[in-house]
Design a protein around this motif. Structure first.
Motif, PDB file in Angstrom:
ATOM      1  N   ARG A 165      -7.712   5.688  13.351  1.00 39.76           N
ATOM      2  CA  ARG A 165      -8.550   4.903  14.267  1.00 39.76           C
ATOM      3  C   ARG A 165      -9.478   3.947  13.509  1.00 39.76           C
ATOM      4  NH1 ARG A 165      -5.964   5.459  19.024  1.00 39.76           N
ATOM      5  NH2 ARG A 165      -5.556   7.637  19.469  1.00 39.76           N
ATOM      6  N   THR A 166      -9.987   2.966  14.258  1.00 38.05           N
ATOM      7  CA  THR A 166     -11.014   2.052  13.742  1.00 38.05           C
ATOM      8  C   THR A 166     -12.272   2.227  14.582  1.00 38.05           C
ATOM      9  OG1 THR A 166      -9.348   0.442  13.065  1.00 38.05           O
ATOM     10  CG2 THR A 166     -11.590  -0.382  13.340  1.00 38.05           C
TER      11      THR A 166
ATOM     12  N   VAL B 286     -11.118   7.437   9.091  1.00 37.99           N
ATOM     13  CA  VAL B 286     -11.339   6.399  10.102  1.00 37.99           C
ATOM     14  C   VAL B 286     -11.801   5.136   9.372  1.00 37.99           C
ATOM     15  CG1 VAL B 286     -12.784   5.736  12.086  1.00 37.99           C
ATOM     16  CG2 VAL B 286     -11.969   8.100  11.860  1.00 37.99           C
TER      17      VAL B 286
ATOM     18  N   ASP C 218     -11.218   1.190  18.353  1.00 40.56           N
ATOM     19  CA  ASP C 218     -10.937   2.415  19.118  1.00 40.56           C
ATOM     20  C   ASP C 218     -12.196   3.188  19.477  1.00 40.56           C
ATOM     21  OD1 ASP C 218      -7.958   2.290  18.649  1.00 40.56           O
ATOM     22  OD2 ASP C 218      -8.651   2.440  16.573  1.00 40.56           O
TER      23      ASP C 218
ATOM     24  N   TRP D 193      -6.845   4.407  25.483  1.00 40.14           N
ATOM     25  CA  TRP D 193      -7.510   5.334  24.544  1.00 40.14           C
ATOM     26  C   TRP D 193      -8.781   4.666  24.040  1.00 40.14           C
ATOM     27  CZ3 TRP D 193      -9.952   6.711  20.121  1.00 40.14           C
ATOM     28  CH2 TRP D 193      -9.999   8.071  19.802  1.00 40.14           C
TER      29      TRP D 193
ATOM     30  N   GLU E  33      -9.838  13.317  18.681  1.00 44.75           N
ATOM     31  CA  GLU E  33      -8.837  13.702  19.691  1.00 44.75           C
ATOM     32  C   GLU E  33      -9.259  14.990  20.394  1.00 44.75           C
ATOM     33  OE1 GLU E  33      -6.179  12.126  20.704  1.00 44.75           O
ATOM     34  OE2 GLU E  33      -6.218  10.564  19.180  1.00 44.75           O
TER      35      GLU E  33
END
Ligand code: NAP
Length: 250
Positions: A8-9, A32, A86, A135, A232
Motif C-alpha cells: 500500500r501507499t 508501506v 490507499d 479499498w 487488512e
C-alpha cells in the motif's frame, strides 16, 4: 500480531515530528510506501530520508495543510504520480490555547483550519480514487480534548470534536465502497506539543493524577493503534474512535 498491508501507499500529515513521525516510521517498517507531509520541508525531509536510509520507501512533501489550495495542488501531483493513495492519516495539528475571553479570532481560525478543515480537503481529494478501487483506510488523529472538552482549549476541542463527527459521517458515506474511516484520540503523549507540561514537574504531577496508568504515552503507542486501523486486519472496523490515553477518558 503481524499486520498485512499488500504493497500500500500512505500519506501521513504532520509526519515531520512526534506522533506523525512515529506513524510514518511504523507503516514504512511494514513495507508501506509513505508520503511524509509537514509544514517545513526540513522536518518531513529528514523523516523521509531516515526511512529511506533504513531500507523503507518514503518521500517528503512540504504542504501547509491550513491552505486549501496547497492541498489541492499536492493532491493533484500525488494522484498524477500514484493514481491512488490507499491510506490517509490526517495527523497534522496545532494548539493555540487560551480562555475564551482572551482567544483571538485568528487563534480560533488557525486551529480549525489546521486540525479540522484540512481533513475535509485531503479526504475530498484522496477518497474518490479509494472508493473507485473499493479499498481505502482513513484515520483521523483527534484528541481526548474532543471527547471530554478542556478549559482553555475551546478552539482545539471544537476542532477535534468536529473530526469525530466527520469520521462517523464519512464512515457511513464510504462503507459501501470498502473504505473505512476511524479516529484515534490520544491522551497526553510525549511530543513537542506537550513538552511544556511534560517537562514541568508541577504540571505533570497534576496531569498524571487523572491518568490511571500514571504515565505519559509515547508516540509509538498512537502509531501502533493507527497501523492496526490501516491494515487488512481492521477490515470490519469503521466509524469508531479509539482512545489511547492511559485510561484517562474512560
Ligand atoms: P507536534 O509534535 O507538534 O507535531 C506536529 C506536526 O504537524 C509537525 O510535523 C508539523 O509540521 C505538522 N503541522 C502543524 N501545522 C501544520 C500545517 N499547517 N501544515 C502541515 N503540517 C503541519 O504534534 P504531535 O504531538 O505529534 O501531535 C500530532 C497530532 O496528535 C495532532 O493532531 C495533535 O492535535 C494530536 N494529539 C496530540 C496529543 C499529544 O499529547 N501530543 C494529544 C492528543 C492529540 P512541522 O514539522 O513542519 O512543524
Amino acid at each position: 500480531m503481524s499486520l498485512t498491508f499488500n504493497n500500500r501507499t500512505a500519506l501521513v500529515t504532520g509526519a515531520g515530528r512526534g506522533i506523525g513521525k512515529a506513524i510514518a516510521e511504523n507503516l514504512a517498517s511494514q513495507d508501506v510506501r509513505v508520503i511524509c507531509v509537514s509544514k517545513s520541508a526540513d522536518s518531513c525531509g529528514a523523516v523521509a530520508n531516515a526511512i529511506t536510509a533504513a531500507g523503507g520507501k518514503a518521500q517528503a512533501m512540504a504542504v501547509d495543510v491550513a491552505d486549501a489550495s496547497a492541498i489541492a495542488k499536492a493532491a493533484e501531483a500525488l494522484l498524477a504520480e500514484f493514481t491512488k493513495i490507499d491510506i490517509l492519516v490526517n495527523n497534522a495539528g496545532i494548539t493555540r490555547d487560551g480562555l475564551l475571553f482572551r482567544m483571538s479570532e485568528t487563534d480560533w481560525n488557525d486551529v480549525l483550519a489546521t486540525n479540522l478543515t484540512s481533513c475535509f480537503h485531503w479526504t475530498k481529494y484522496l477518497a474518490r480514487p479509494m472508493t473507485r478501487a473499493r479499498w481505502g483506510r482513513i484515520v483521523n488523529i483527534t484528541s481526548v480534548s474532543g471527547i471530554m472538552g478542556n478549559a482553555g482549549q475551546a478552539n482545539y476541542s471544537a476542532a477535534k470534536a468536529g473530526m469525530i463527527g466527520l469520521t462517523k459521517s464519512l464512515a457511513r458515506e464510504f462503507a459501501g465502497r470498502n473504505v473505512t474511516v476511524n479516529a484515534v484520540a490520544p491522551g497526553f503523549i510525549k511530543t513537542d506539543m506537550t513538552a511544556e507540561f511534560v517537562n514541568n514537574p508541577e504540571a505533570s504531577t497534576k496531569i498524571l493524577e487523572v491518568v490511571p496508568l500514571k504515565r505519559f504515552g509515547e508516540a509509538a503507542d498512537i502509531a501502533n493503534m493507527t497501523a492496526y486501523l490501516c491494515s487488512e486486519e481492521a477490515n470490519y472496523v469503521t466509524g469508531q474512535v479509539f482512545t489511547v490515553d492511559g485510561g484517562m477518558a474512560m
